[in-house]
Design a protein around this motif. Sequence first.
Motif, PDB file in Angstrom:
ATOM      1  N   ALA A 170       0.788  -1.097  -0.027  1.00  0.00           N
ATOM      2  CA  ALA A 170      -0.023   0.152  -0.186  1.00  0.00           C
ATOM      3  C   ALA A 170       0.681   1.512   0.050  1.00  0.00           C
ATOM      4  N   VAL A 171       2.242   1.257   0.038  1.00  0.00           N
ATOM      5  CA  VAL A 171       3.058   2.285  -0.152  1.00  0.00           C
ATOM      6  C   VAL A 171       3.939   2.474  -1.205  1.00  0.00           C
ATOM      7  N   ASP A 172       3.816   3.459  -1.838  1.00  0.00           N
ATOM      8  CA  ASP A 172       4.824   3.699  -3.206  1.00  0.00           C
ATOM      9  C   ASP A 172       6.199   3.993  -2.743  1.00  0.00           C
ATOM     10  N   ALA A 173       7.134   3.256  -3.045  1.00  0.00           N
ATOM     11  CA  ALA A 173       8.364   3.252  -2.718  1.00  0.00           C
ATOM     12  C   ALA A 173       9.060   4.413  -3.848  1.00  0.00           C
ATOM     13  N   ASP A 174       8.515   4.444  -5.065  1.00  0.00           N
ATOM     14  CA  ASP A 174       9.066   5.577  -5.622  1.00  0.00           C
ATOM     15  C   ASP A 174       8.775   6.997  -5.267  1.00  0.00           C
ATOM     16  N   ALA A 175       7.331   6.965  -4.728  1.00  0.00           N
ATOM     17  CA  ALA A 175       7.154   8.194  -4.061  1.00  0.00           C
ATOM     18  C   ALA A 175       7.717   8.676  -3.025  1.00  0.00           C
ATOM     19  N   LEU A 176       8.123   7.723  -2.071  1.00  0.00           N
ATOM     20  CA  LEU A 176       8.984   7.705  -0.787  1.00  0.00           C
ATOM     21  C   LEU A 176      10.456   8.290  -1.391  1.00  0.00           C
TER      22      LEU A 176
END
Length: 241
Positions: A170-176
């Motif tokens: 549920a968490v976007d690594a690219d966005a992080l």
Amino acid sequence: MSLEQPSRRAVLAGSAVTLGAGGAYYLTRSDDTAQHLSPSFHSSDETSAFGVDLGGKPIMGSRAAPLEIYYWTDFQCPFCEQFERETLPHLVREYVEPGDVRIVFVSVPYFGADSMTAAVAGKCVWERVRDDDPGAYWDWHTAVFDEQGEKNSGWASTDNLLEYTRSVDAVDADALESCLEDRRSEFEAAVEADAERATEFGISGTPSFVVFDPESEAAGSLTGAQPPERFDDAIERVRDA
């Protein structure tokens, strides 16, 4: 040891009587771990009655909970991991899920540069998910704690945090990654402000806690990975003050 609850003013002045000594509690590993919890989360842009700016901080539990627990934590802190594994599940079952307590998570970088990186990453993730899927923060938070290694060994570096994030659906690594590149200085300033405010409260290490009743302004502090009964006692005393 005295278990009296100091007033809010006493806590703010750093003179609160603590309800336990840091690092004094040990248990064998339990199957009832924090990773198995599915608590609700919400956000707020208010400053709480205790004097904590809630903006950018994950808050576990009901907005209407009558009691609050402020939890100062560091992803590199081994006693924080122990607390979340051995005591937090009890707090969630007995107090958070029934709507009696909400827990405010405040990340402070007591163990150096990687602690700051992890705290900034946590703020990036929370800002990304808080409006549409706040529970996803918990999936990321527990995934990071599950990877905890020796302090300042590199396990909480940017590259490793991104790798852990890729395991959280549920968490976007690219966005992080983009957030860590573009907004690091902004979020570092916010983390530093939280650390300075913690010092004003008399907080000098992690994990540290304040149990607070906004209506009566009764408060009690705990330090270290305390067992569930210490929190039960603190909550009862603040509730009955």
